[in-house]
Motif scaffolding. Structure first.
Motif, PDB file in Angstrom:
ATOM      1  N   ILE A   9      29.130  59.415 -42.706  1.00  0.00           N
ATOM      2  CA  ILE A   9      29.731  60.481 -43.510  1.00  0.00           C
ATOM      3  C   ILE A   9      28.966  60.646 -44.816  1.00  0.00           C
ATOM      4  O   ILE A   9      28.694  61.765 -45.252  1.00  0.00           O
ATOM      5  N   LYS A  55      29.435  64.860 -40.958  1.00  0.00           N
ATOM      6  CA  LYS A  55      30.849  64.962 -41.322  1.00  0.00           C
ATOM      7  C   LYS A  55      31.770  65.325 -40.164  1.00  0.00           C
ATOM      8  O   LYS A  55      32.984  65.283 -40.306  1.00  0.00           O
ATOM      9  N   ILE A  72      39.105  57.893 -46.279  1.00  0.00           N
ATOM     10  CA  ILE A  72      38.501  59.176 -45.919  1.00  0.00           C
ATOM     11  C   ILE A  72      39.612  60.206 -45.751  1.00  0.00           C
ATOM     12  O   ILE A  72      40.790  59.858 -45.622  1.00  0.00           O
ATOM     13  N   GLU A  87      39.429  67.142 -43.390  1.00  0.00           N
ATOM     14  CA  GLU A  87      39.623  68.442 -44.027  1.00  0.00           C
ATOM     15  C   GLU A  87      39.322  69.554 -43.025  1.00  0.00           C
ATOM     16  O   GLU A  87      38.189  69.675 -42.546  1.00  0.00           O
ATOM     17  N   GLN A  93      36.122  68.556 -40.863  1.00  0.00           N
ATOM     18  CA  GLN A  93      35.087  67.654 -41.348  1.00  0.00           C
ATOM     19  C   GLN A  93      35.753  66.487 -42.061  1.00  0.00           C
ATOM     20  O   GLN A  93      36.875  66.590 -42.552  1.00  0.00           O
ATOM     21  N   TYR A  94      35.045  65.374 -42.115  1.00  0.00           N
ATOM     22  CA  TYR A  94      35.544  64.193 -42.807  1.00  0.00           C
ATOM     23  C   TYR A  94      34.815  64.023 -44.132  1.00  0.00           C
ATOM     24  O   TYR A  94      33.614  64.297 -44.251  1.00  0.00           O
ATOM     25  N   ARG A  95      35.559  63.551 -45.126  1.00  0.00           N
ATOM     26  CA  ARG A  95      34.999  63.318 -46.453  1.00  0.00           C
ATOM     27  C   ARG A  95      35.477  61.961 -46.960  1.00  0.00           C
ATOM     28  O   ARG A  95      36.639  61.598 -46.786  1.00  0.00           O
ATOM     29  N   THR A 112      30.993  56.130 -51.308  1.00  0.00           N
ATOM     30  CA  THR A 112      29.872  57.031 -51.001  1.00  0.00           C
ATOM     31  C   THR A 112      28.598  56.529 -51.668  1.00  0.00           C
ATOM     32  O   THR A 112      27.521  56.487 -51.058  1.00  0.00           O
ATOM     33  N   PRO A 127      27.574  66.802 -52.831  1.00  0.00           N
ATOM     34  CA  PRO A 127      28.886  66.895 -52.170  1.00  0.00           C
ATOM     35  C   PRO A 127      30.059  66.609 -53.110  1.00  0.00           C
ATOM     36  O   PRO A 127      31.122  67.212 -52.984  1.00  0.00           O
ATOM     37  N   HIS A 128      29.866  65.682 -54.053  1.00  0.00           N
ATOM     38  CA  HIS A 128      30.954  65.367 -54.987  1.00  0.00           C
ATOM     39  C   HIS A 128      31.241  66.555 -55.902  1.00  0.00           C
ATOM     40  O   HIS A 128      32.407  66.850 -56.196  1.00  0.00           O
ATOM     41  N   ALA A 150      33.397  68.954 -54.129  1.00  0.00           N
ATOM     42  CA  ALA A 150      34.798  68.529 -54.116  1.00  0.00           C
ATOM     43  C   ALA A 150      35.462  68.796 -55.458  1.00  0.00           C
ATOM     44  O   ALA A 150      36.631  69.211 -55.519  1.00  0.00           O
ATOM     45  N   ASP A 181      31.465  76.908 -49.401  1.00  0.00           N
ATOM     46  CA  ASP A 181      31.847  75.641 -50.033  1.00  0.00           C
ATOM     47  C   ASP A 181      33.278  75.645 -50.545  1.00  0.00           C
ATOM     48  O   ASP A 181      33.952  74.613 -50.508  1.00  0.00           O
TER      49      ASP A 181
END
Length: 489
Positions: free
Chosen positions: A269, A274, A303, A306, A316-318, A325, A361-362, A365, A403
């Motif tokens: 991930i 993802k 995790i 989403e 997808q997984y986050r 991470t 990616p952060h 989010a 996004d």
């Protein structure tokens, strides 16, 4: 009860606990009340509950990893100290202990906090059922003025206390999850006023309060130029607790039996794989073989799954904890070097990976969280859902990844309104071509049954915007530009 000045933030949490602790016996028909407090480790739950118990004149008992007999002895001593009652011998079992506890608070309103409850329930699996029985008709909790709070960090255990057919389901009048600080609150807690530096620090340690002082010795980067050195002297320094914290977060979850498999899933991930299929391919397993570890990691709140808001059935997984991470993307592959204090060499070669696989990616989010928190001021109305989505573009035979997707609440017999489509870029100046991608996606969604009449095209930029785009946004209220200052305002 006023929140002590030593507690940073946590206003809503304090108010919820205070309301629970001071609830009148008339409101509960003279019966005891149950509250459940959970949250990932290092969020300050114990500190918060200790302070509340102190303010309310209540009893605080922190369980330890021990046998049932030793735990009962410790609980007996704690109850006797608090109530000043003589208890001749340690309770022989939890039936007597819970009954005596409720009886002790029959005539005196009081809060009773049992922290690290999973330690007790692991050694004594019947304990939740015993509490349920004593809270029910004919139990010692009727009548009683006790306000019992069960707290724990093992999310899979705490989540199961009130779920499905669990004995305590329907018994709790308080269910509080203590979350990490949000990005603005976290920046304030760290004493960081530069929004760019705030994003970088948040991408490493997130909003976990314990990492500010206990795990870094109070070391915070002074300026953006100090960030690289700060990473090397804290997260990549084997002499600090933060160095091994990501490993411990996984090891402390009792439901995780095969750490190697779970680390591989997390590494997949963190590396950008993802989807279920992408994760399975990365670790060399079939998709159905990773369903269980994904469910376990989700139950442990490590995790999150989403959904794709524009393509039902896809998700997808986050990774929820930024430090994990950071560990999986940067530290795990270079662990041997880091253990012999080669942080500078590792960071020099891994910094670009940090920016692309961790910060990028952060930042996305953070922008989604900002859209949800501040949506009423940004869009035509407050969104009911904010996430990401994918739009098929048949003309170019590609997919447009969105996004930030903000949707209104679903109304029967009316198309779903798309309040906003957003593009996020951390290290790239955003220009007119990014805006055009969003416009194309908006136009493709209209014939699919969505209402895009008032859709705001939002661009979230960590490196700024072109002059052309800034000029366009100044004359069109359906173009929204969000820079770092606005993100933290």
């Amino acid at each position: 009860m006023d929140k002590p000045s030593r507690i940073f933030g946590r206003v809503r949490e304090w108010e919820g606990l205070a309301a629970f602790a001071t609830r009148s016996t008339e409101a509960t028909a003279g019966a005891a009340s149950l509250g459940v407090v959970s949250g990932r480790r290092r969020q300050g739950k114990s500190f918060l509950l200790q302070s509340m118990a102190e303010a309310a004149g209540g009893m605080y008992f922190a369980a330890t990893e021990a046998t049932e007999t030793e735990s009962l002895r410790l609980f007996t001593e704690a109850l006797a100290r608090h109530t000043r009652e003589f208890i001749e011998a340690p309770f022989p079992d939890w039936n007597d202990a819970i009954a005596r506890m409720f009886h002790s608070f029959r005539d005196r309103p009081g809060m009773v906090v049992i922290d690290e409850f999973p330690f007790l329930s692991k050694a004594s699996p019947a304990l939740p059922s015993i509490i349920q029985r004593e809270l029910g008709p004919g139990g010692s909790g009727r009548p009683s003025s006790a306000r019992l709070v069960l707290c724990g960090s093992a999310m899979s255990v705490m989540g199961g206390l009130l779920a499905g057919q669990a004995p305590l389901r329907g018994r709790a009048s308080l269910e509080l999850v203590v979350q990490p600080f949000r990005h603005r609150e976290s920046a304030e807690f760290w004493g960081i006023t530069d929004p760019r530096l705030a994003v970088l620090v948040n991408a490493v340690v997130g909003g976990t309060p314990a990492y500010r002082y206990e795990f870094t010795g109070g070391d915070a980067p002074a300026t953006i130029d100090d960030f690289d050195a700060w990473v090397m002297r804290t997260a990549l320094n084997p002499q600090t607790p933060l160095f091994r914290e990501a490993r411990y977060l996984l090891a402390e979850e009792a439901a995780i039996r095969d750490p190697a498999l779970y680390h591989s899933v997390l590494a997949a991930i963190a590396g950008g794989n993802k989807t279920n299929g992408g994760i399975a391919s990365f670790i060399g397993r079939k998709s159905d073989q990773i369903t269980h570890p994904l469910n376990v990691l989700e139950d442990c709140a490590l995790i999150a799954r989403e959904p794709d808001l524009l393509r039902p059935g896809r998700a997808q997984y986050r990774i929820v904890e930024p430090l994990i991470t950071f560990y999986e993307a940067i530290m795990r592959k270079r662990w041997a070097e880091l253990e012999i204090h080669r942080a500078e060499q590792v960071w020099t070669s891994a910094r670009q990976t940090f920016l692309t696989q961790v910060v990028g990616p952060h930042f996305e989010a953070l922008c989604r969280a900002f859209a949800l928190e501040s949506g009423e001021a940004l869009f035509p109305e407050q969104p009911s859902e904010v996430g990401s989505g994918t739009v098929n573009d048949p003309a170019s035979r590609t997919q447009i990844e969105i996004d930030v997707v903000a949707l209104s609440a679903q109304e029967s017999n009316n198309p779903r309104r798309i309040l906003s489509l957003g593009e996020v870029k951390w290290g790239e100046v955003i220009g007119h071509h990014h805006l055009q991608r969003l416009a194309t996606a908006r136009d493709l969604l209209r014939p699919k049954g969505y209402d895009t009449e008032a859709t705001v095209l939002a661009l979230y930029g960590g490196a700024g915007f072109t002059a052309e785009l800034t000029a366009a946004a100044a004359t069109d209220d359906r173009i929204l530009l969000v820079d770092l200052n606005r993100l933290y305002s």
